[in-house]
Motif scaffolding. Structure first.
Motif, PDB file in Angstrom:
ATOM      1  N   SER A  17       0.832  -1.205   0.000  1.00 58.45           N
ATOM      2  CA  SER A  17       0.000   0.000   0.000  1.00 58.45           C
ATOM      3  C   SER A  17       0.867   1.255   0.000  1.00 58.45           C
ATOM      4  N   LEU A  18       0.295   2.303  -0.568  1.00 57.44           N
ATOM      5  CA  LEU A  18       0.876   3.636  -0.504  1.00 57.44           C
ATOM      6  C   LEU A  18      -0.253   4.638  -0.357  1.00 57.44           C
ATOM      7  N   ARG A  19       0.068   5.766   0.236  1.00 56.53           N
ATOM      8  CA  ARG A  19      -0.898   6.852   0.324  1.00 56.53           C
ATOM      9  C   ARG A  19      -0.281   8.101  -0.285  1.00 56.53           C
ATOM     10  N   LEU A  20      -0.905   8.572  -1.352  1.00 56.03           N
ATOM     11  CA  LEU A  20      -0.461   9.800  -1.996  1.00 56.03           C
ATOM     12  C   LEU A  20      -1.220  10.982  -1.420  1.00 56.03           C
ATOM     13  N   ALA A  21      -0.558  12.106  -1.368  1.00 54.21           N
ATOM     14  CA  ALA A  21      -1.189  13.343  -0.939  1.00 54.21           C
ATOM     15  C   ALA A  21      -0.916  14.429  -1.971  1.00 54.21           C
ATOM     16  N   CYS A  22      -1.841  15.337  -2.095  1.00 57.34           N
ATOM     17  CA  CYS A  22      -1.693  16.470  -3.006  1.00 57.34           C
ATOM     18  C   CYS A  22      -2.112  17.720  -2.254  1.00 57.34           C
ATOM     19  N   ALA A  23      -1.143  18.585  -1.978  1.00 57.34           N
ATOM     20  CA  ALA A  23      -1.416  19.824  -1.278  1.00 57.34           C
ATOM     21  C   ALA A  23      -1.649  20.940  -2.283  1.00 57.34           C
ATOM     22  N   ALA A  24      -2.719  21.682  -2.081  1.00 60.24           N
ATOM     23  CA  ALA A  24      -3.090  22.747  -3.009  1.00 60.24           C
ATOM     24  C   ALA A  24      -2.973  24.107  -2.357  1.00 60.24           C
ATOM     25  N   SER A  25      -2.537  25.064  -3.134  1.00 52.70           N
ATOM     26  CA  SER A  25      -2.522  26.436  -2.664  1.00 52.70           C
ATOM     27  C   SER A  25      -3.809  27.114  -3.122  1.00 52.70           C
ATOM     28  N   GLY A  26      -4.111  28.252  -2.572  1.00 52.42           N
ATOM     29  CA  GLY A  26      -5.276  28.989  -3.021  1.00 52.42           C
ATOM     30  C   GLY A  26      -6.476  28.776  -2.123  1.00 52.42           C
ATOM     31  N   ARG A  27      -7.344  29.778  -2.087  1.00 52.25           N
ATOM     32  CA  ARG A  27      -8.490  29.736  -1.195  1.00 52.25           C
ATOM     33  C   ARG A  27      -9.705  29.090  -1.823  1.00 52.25           C
ATOM     34  N   THR A  28      -9.596  28.630  -3.082  1.00 55.10           N
ATOM     35  CA  THR A  28     -10.762  28.086  -3.768  1.00 55.10           C
ATOM     36  C   THR A  28     -10.774  26.562  -3.791  1.00 55.10           C
ATOM     37  N   PHE A  29      -9.908  25.926  -3.008  1.00 54.41           N
ATOM     38  CA  PHE A  29      -9.772  24.472  -3.065  1.00 54.41           C
ATOM     39  C   PHE A  29     -11.106  23.779  -2.855  1.00 54.41           C
ATOM     40  N   SER A  30     -11.868  24.211  -1.879  1.00 54.66           N
ATOM     41  CA  SER A  30     -13.116  23.526  -1.553  1.00 54.66           C
ATOM     42  C   SER A  30     -14.181  23.656  -2.638  1.00 54.66           C
ATOM     43  N   SER A  31     -13.981  24.529  -3.592  1.00 57.02           N
ATOM     44  CA  SER A  31     -14.950  24.721  -4.667  1.00 57.02           C
ATOM     45  C   SER A  31     -14.566  23.981  -5.939  1.00 57.02           C
ATOM     46  N   SER A  63     -10.177  -0.084 -13.261  1.00 60.09           N
ATOM     47  CA  SER A  63      -8.944  -0.801 -12.945  1.00 60.09           C
ATOM     48  C   SER A  63      -8.511  -0.646 -11.484  1.00 60.09           C
ATOM     49  N   VAL A  64      -9.029   0.363 -10.795  1.00 55.15           N
ATOM     50  CA  VAL A  64      -8.616   0.589  -9.405  1.00 55.15           C
ATOM     51  C   VAL A  64      -9.770   0.465  -8.418  1.00 55.15           C
ATOM     52  N   LYS A  65     -10.963   0.283  -8.931  1.00 50.82           N
ATOM     53  CA  LYS A  65     -12.144   0.209  -8.066  1.00 50.82           C
ATOM     54  C   LYS A  65     -11.994  -0.935  -7.080  1.00 50.82           C
ATOM     55  N   GLY A  66     -12.265  -0.646  -5.815  1.00 53.76           N
ATOM     56  CA  GLY A  66     -12.136  -1.653  -4.772  1.00 53.76           C
ATOM     57  C   GLY A  66     -10.753  -1.738  -4.156  1.00 53.76           C
ATOM     58  N   ARG A  67      -9.768  -1.105  -4.781  1.00 55.66           N
ATOM     59  CA  ARG A  67      -8.398  -1.125  -4.253  1.00 55.66           C
ATOM     60  C   ARG A  67      -7.929   0.265  -3.813  1.00 55.66           C
ATOM     61  N   PHE A  68      -8.369   1.295  -4.524  1.00 55.68           N
ATOM     62  CA  PHE A  68      -7.966   2.673  -4.231  1.00 55.68           C
ATOM     63  C   PHE A  68      -9.123   3.420  -3.588  1.00 55.68           C
ATOM     64  N   ALA A  69      -8.777   4.400  -2.754  1.00 56.42           N
ATOM     65  CA  ALA A  69      -9.797   5.243  -2.137  1.00 56.42           C
ATOM     66  C   ALA A  69      -9.317   6.692  -2.145  1.00 56.42           C
ATOM     67  N   ILE A  70     -10.159   7.557  -2.675  1.00 57.67           N
ATOM     68  CA  ILE A  70      -9.841   8.977  -2.725  1.00 57.67           C
ATOM     69  C   ILE A  70     -10.570   9.693  -1.590  1.00 57.67           C
ATOM     70  N   SER A  71      -9.930  10.706  -1.045  1.00 56.91           N
ATOM     71  CA  SER A  71     -10.566  11.514  -0.011  1.00 56.91           C
ATOM     72  C   SER A  71      -9.950  12.905  -0.057  1.00 56.91           C
ATOM     73  N   ARG A  72     -10.567  13.824   0.635  1.00 54.19           N
ATOM     74  CA  ARG A  72     -10.044  15.187   0.681  1.00 54.19           C
ATOM     75  C   ARG A  72     -10.306  15.785   2.051  1.00 54.19           C
ATOM     76  N   ASP A  73      -9.430  16.707   2.427  1.00 56.17           N
ATOM     77  CA  ASP A  73      -9.595  17.459   3.651  1.00 56.17           C
ATOM     78  C   ASP A  73      -9.561  18.927   3.246  1.00 56.17           C
ATOM     79  N   ASN A  74     -10.718  19.543   3.149  1.00 54.42           N
ATOM     80  CA  ASN A  74     -10.786  20.925   2.675  1.00 54.42           C
ATOM     81  C   ASN A  74     -10.158  21.904   3.664  1.00 54.42           C
ATOM     82  N   VAL A  79      -5.857  16.627  -1.003  1.00 50.92           N
ATOM     83  CA  VAL A  79      -6.583  15.461  -1.494  1.00 50.92           C
ATOM     84  C   VAL A  79      -5.642  14.261  -1.397  1.00 50.92           C
ATOM     85  N   TYR A  80      -6.206  13.113  -1.048  1.00 48.32           N
ATOM     86  CA  TYR A  80      -5.422  11.907  -0.819  1.00 48.32           C
ATOM     87  C   TYR A  80      -5.854  10.792  -1.771  1.00 48.32           C
ATOM     88  N   LEU A  81      -4.932   9.880  -2.003  1.00 48.65           N
ATOM     89  CA  LEU A  81      -5.257   8.665  -2.739  1.00 48.65           C
ATOM     90  C   LEU A  81      -4.623   7.498  -1.984  1.00 48.65           C
TER      91      LEU A  81
END
Length: 123
Positions: A17-31, A63-74, A79-81
């Motif tokens: 397993s691995l967990r990827l993260a993506c950090a975003a700049s800007g105040r519009t992330f939640s939109s 191809s990734v359904k059931g193995r990968f899970a996406i989520s986000r923390d606004n 956003v995570y994978l």
């Protein structure tokens, strides 16, 4: 303007397993709907997953359904994978992207991209 920075890639054995993260700049992330794509050597960039603005609705490639899970923390503009049961065919550079309009499943619908993070799965 949105800047995206991925992290969390690496080398893992098949089944790991691995967990990827993506950090975003800007105040519009939640939109913004956020997505993950990947590109293996010699192949086109392909859709992996996307998540709605609230985080309630995820979308996955078959191809990734059931193995990968996406989520986000606004609150953290991130956003995570979560990638489980990894296979050698998951080896690719993984990119996060911000959706600008149209289908969630095609790269041309995203207008901001991170630099990518390498995921290598050994057999």
């Amino acid at each position: 303007q949105v800047q995206l920075v991925e992290s969390g890639g690496g080398l893992v054995q098949a089944g790991g397993s691995l967990r990827l993260a993506c950090a975003a700049s800007g105040r519009t992330f939640s939109s913004v709907v956020m997505g993950w794509f990947r590109q293996a050597p010699g192949k086109e960039r392909e859709f992996v997953s996307a998540v709605s603005r609230s985080g309630i609705s995820p979308y996955y490639a078959d191809s990734v359904k059931g193995r990968f899970a996406i989520s986000r923390d606004n609150a953290k503009n991130t956003v995570y994978l979560q990638m489980n049961s990894l296979k050698p065919e998951d080896t690719a550079v993984y990119y996060c992207a911000a959706h600008s309009g149209g289908s969630y499943y095609v790269a041309t619908s995203y207008n901001y991209w991170g630099q990518g993070t390498q995921v290598t799965v050994s057999s």
